[in-house]
Motif scaffolding. Structure first.
Motif, PDB file in Angstrom:
ATOM      1  N   PHE A 164       0.718   4.225  -2.531  1.00 26.14           N
ATOM      2  CA  PHE A 164       0.059   5.800  -1.760  1.00 26.14           C
ATOM      3  C   PHE A 164       1.248   5.425  -0.206  1.00 26.14           C
ATOM      4  N   PRO A 165       2.610   6.557  -0.958  1.00 23.40           N
ATOM      5  CA  PRO A 165       3.101   7.220  -0.265  1.00 23.40           C
ATOM      6  C   PRO A 165       2.882   8.032   0.660  1.00 23.40           C
ATOM      7  N   LYS A 166       2.021   8.716   0.364  1.00 22.72           N
ATOM      8  CA  LYS A 166       1.344   9.244   1.805  1.00 22.72           C
ATOM      9  C   LYS A 166       0.613   9.173   2.476  1.00 22.72           C
ATOM     10  N   GLY A 167      -0.094   7.532   2.275  1.00 22.77           N
ATOM     11  CA  GLY A 167      -1.002   7.066   3.045  1.00 22.77           C
ATOM     12  C   GLY A 167      -2.223   7.096   2.509  1.00 22.77           C
ATOM     13  N   LEU A 168      -3.370   5.856   2.407  1.00 18.15           N
ATOM     14  CA  LEU A 168      -4.298   5.321   2.047  1.00 18.15           C
ATOM     15  C   LEU A 168      -5.317   5.857   3.328  1.00 18.15           C
ATOM     16  N   SER A 169      -5.993   6.279   3.493  1.00 23.67           N
ATOM     17  CA  SER A 169      -7.003   7.266   4.824  1.00 23.67           C
ATOM     18  C   SER A 169      -8.336   6.056   4.679  1.00 23.67           C
ATOM     19  N   PHE A 170      -8.925   5.492   5.397  1.00 30.87           N
ATOM     20  CA  PHE A 170     -10.455   5.353   5.583  1.00 30.87           C
ATOM     21  C   PHE A 170     -11.076   5.831   6.500  1.00 30.87           C
ATOM     22  N   THR A 171     -12.804   6.570   6.235  1.00 28.41           N
ATOM     23  CA  THR A 171     -13.316   7.054   7.491  1.00 28.41           C
ATOM     24  C   THR A 171     -14.336   6.075   6.943  1.00 28.41           C
ATOM     25  N   ILE A 172     -15.205   5.959   8.004  1.00 24.91           N
ATOM     26  CA  ILE A 172     -16.473   4.506   8.366  1.00 24.91           C
ATOM     27  C   ILE A 172     -17.628   5.293   8.636  1.00 24.91           C
ATOM     28  N   HIS A 173     -18.315   5.304   7.575  1.00 27.22           N
ATOM     29  CA  HIS A 173     -19.631   6.410   7.992  1.00 27.22           C
ATOM     30  C   HIS A 173     -20.749   5.088   8.845  1.00 27.22           C
ATOM     31  N   ALA A 174     -20.838   3.768   8.981  1.00 28.79           N
ATOM     32  CA  ALA A 174     -21.787   3.018   9.490  1.00 28.79           C
ATOM     33  C   ALA A 174     -21.458   2.252  10.125  1.00 28.79           C
ATOM     34  N   LEU A 175     -21.688   1.570  11.276  1.00 30.18           N
ATOM     35  CA  LEU A 175     -21.049   0.584  11.274  1.00 30.18           C
ATOM     36  C   LEU A 175     -23.016  -0.166  12.400  1.00 30.18           C
ATOM     37  N   THR A 176     -22.459  -1.491  11.677  1.00 31.88           N
ATOM     38  CA  THR A 176     -24.248  -2.479  12.160  1.00 31.88           C
ATOM     39  C   THR A 176     -23.504  -3.849  12.570  1.00 31.88           C
ATOM     40  N   ALA A 177     -23.745  -4.489  13.693  1.00 26.85           N
ATOM     41  CA  ALA A 177     -23.931  -5.325  14.046  1.00 26.85           C
ATOM     42  C   ALA A 177     -24.672  -6.257  14.896  1.00 26.85           C
ATOM     43  N   GLU A 178     -25.150  -7.591  14.122  1.00 33.69           N
ATOM     44  CA  GLU A 178     -25.698  -8.595  13.984  1.00 33.69           C
ATOM     45  C   GLU A 178     -25.301 -10.226  14.170  1.00 33.69           C
ATOM     46  N   GLY A 179     -24.614 -10.740  15.541  1.00 31.14           N
ATOM     47  CA  GLY A 179     -24.610 -11.417  15.825  1.00 31.14           C
ATOM     48  C   GLY A 179     -22.500 -11.740  15.447  1.00 31.14           C
ATOM     49  N   GLU A 180     -22.236 -12.486  15.118  1.00 28.69           N
ATOM     50  CA  GLU A 180     -20.777 -12.655  14.825  1.00 28.69           C
ATOM     51  C   GLU A 180     -20.142 -11.726  12.847  1.00 28.69           C
ATOM     52  N   VAL A 198       1.178  -1.413   0.115  1.00 30.66           N
ATOM     53  CA  VAL A 198       0.007  -0.275   0.231  1.00 30.66           C
ATOM     54  C   VAL A 198       0.614   1.098   0.283  1.00 30.66           C
ATOM     55  N   LEU A 199       1.505   1.406   0.595  1.00 35.86           N
ATOM     56  CA  LEU A 199       2.838   2.790   1.396  1.00 35.86           C
ATOM     57  C   LEU A 199       3.749   2.738  -0.264  1.00 35.86           C
ATOM     58  N   THR A 200       4.080   1.514  -1.006  1.00 33.96           N
ATOM     59  CA  THR A 200       4.785   1.687  -2.725  1.00 33.96           C
ATOM     60  C   THR A 200       3.549   2.508  -3.617  1.00 33.96           C
ATOM     61  N   SER A 223     -12.299   5.478   1.020  1.00 32.23           N
ATOM     62  CA  SER A 223     -10.462   5.605   1.108  1.00 32.23           C
ATOM     63  C   SER A 223     -10.497   7.033   0.270  1.00 32.23           C
ATOM     64  N   TYR A 224      -9.419   7.358   0.891  1.00 27.73           N
ATOM     65  CA  TYR A 224      -9.161   8.403   0.154  1.00 27.73           C
ATOM     66  C   TYR A 224      -7.503   8.417   0.167  1.00 27.73           C
ATOM     67  N   GLY A 225      -6.726   8.598  -0.756  1.00 20.37           N
ATOM     68  CA  GLY A 225      -5.631   9.014  -1.055  1.00 20.37           C
ATOM     69  C   GLY A 225      -5.106   9.556  -2.053  1.00 20.37           C
ATOM     70  N   LYS A 226      -3.517   9.941  -2.466  1.00 20.56           N
ATOM     71  CA  LYS A 226      -3.113  10.577  -4.242  1.00 20.56           C
ATOM     72  C   LYS A 226      -2.583   8.945  -4.512  1.00 20.56           C
ATOM     73  N   HIS A 227      -2.949   8.199  -5.206  1.00 20.21           N
ATOM     74  CA  HIS A 227      -1.871   7.014  -5.887  1.00 20.21           C
ATOM     75  C   HIS A 227      -0.157   7.274  -6.480  1.00 20.21           C
ATOM     76  N   VAL A 228       0.900   6.629  -6.314  1.00 19.83           N
ATOM     77  CA  VAL A 228       1.947   7.598  -7.828  1.00 19.83           C
ATOM     78  C   VAL A 228       1.244   7.613  -8.747  1.00 19.83           C
ATOM     79  N   SER A 229       0.624   7.624  -9.662  1.00 22.51           N
ATOM     80  CA  SER A 229       0.011   7.703 -11.363  1.00 22.51           C
ATOM     81  C   SER A 229      -0.602   9.386 -10.888  1.00 22.51           C
ATOM     82  N   GLY A 230      -0.448   9.505  -9.831  1.00 20.85           N
ATOM     83  CA  GLY A 230      -1.132  11.288  -9.463  1.00 20.85           C
ATOM     84  C   GLY A 230      -2.527  11.548  -9.742  1.00 20.85           C
ATOM     85  N   LYS A 231      -3.319  10.401  -9.208  1.00 15.03           N
ATOM     86  CA  LYS A 231      -4.608  10.146  -9.053  1.00 15.03           C
ATOM     87  C   LYS A 231      -5.669   9.736  -8.369  1.00 15.03           C
TER      88      LYS A 231
END
Length: 162
Positions: free
Chosen positions: A93-109, A89-91, A117-125
């Motif tokens: 996304f040199p500055k990292g790839l961050s994740f934001t959770i918007h919602a969680l729902t649990a039932e049993g296991e 991943v760091l290769t 996710s948000y990050g700048k790919h080495v391609s610049g995209k």
């Protein structure tokens, strides 16, 4: 004298309401679901930090990750394969790839996670994908992780649009 058909009684019995869960069982289930949600949060945080040791430690022996689509990054992966991919991943996304959770729902296991996710790919995209993850946990460890995402966006940014 006519004999009454016993079938209606049987049908009525099969439609009986299920037993209510005891208060103790309900607390135990709620506690397990809260623990599974906490595991999901820690796991997403580890992915955001590219903490390979924490990612690997979150999986149970024999745990798997399945990624949707037909991309080179799609399919079912073992913990060793997950570790190798996480190190890469760091290769890309040199500055990292961050994740934001918007919602969680649990039932049993199972825990359903809506995330982004948000990050700048080495391609610049910019890579800004939306996800639905489904995690199955047992004993405080991930036994299965399923990843659903915008595969066209992943293809365009991660796989060069090929």
């Amino acid at each position: 004298r006519a004999v009454k058909d016993p079938a209606p009684k049987r049908a009525a019995r099969s439609r009986a309401k299920p037993r209510k869960q005891s208060a103790h069982a309900a607390r135990k289930r709620a506690s397990a679901e809260a623990a599974n949600k906490a595991l999901a949060r820690r796991f997403i945080d580890a992915i955001s930090r590219a903490d390979v040791d924490a990612i690997v430690a979150a999986y149970a022996p024999g745990g798997t990750c399945w990624t949707s689509g037909t991309l080179p990054i799609s399919g079912t992966f073992t913990v060793d394969q997950i570790a190798a991919a996480s190190r890469g991943v760091l290769t890309v996304f040199p500055k990292g790839l961050s994740f934001t959770i918007h919602a969680l729902t649990a039932e049993g296991e199972r825990v359903a996670i809506e995330a982004e996710s948000y990050g700048k790919h080495v391609s610049g995209k910019t890579y800004n994908n939306k996800y639905h993850f489904v995690m199955r946990a047992r004993g405080g460890k991930i036994v299965e992780w399923r990843e659903y995402m915008d595969t066209m966006h992943a293809n365009d940014v991660l796989c060069g649009g090929a």
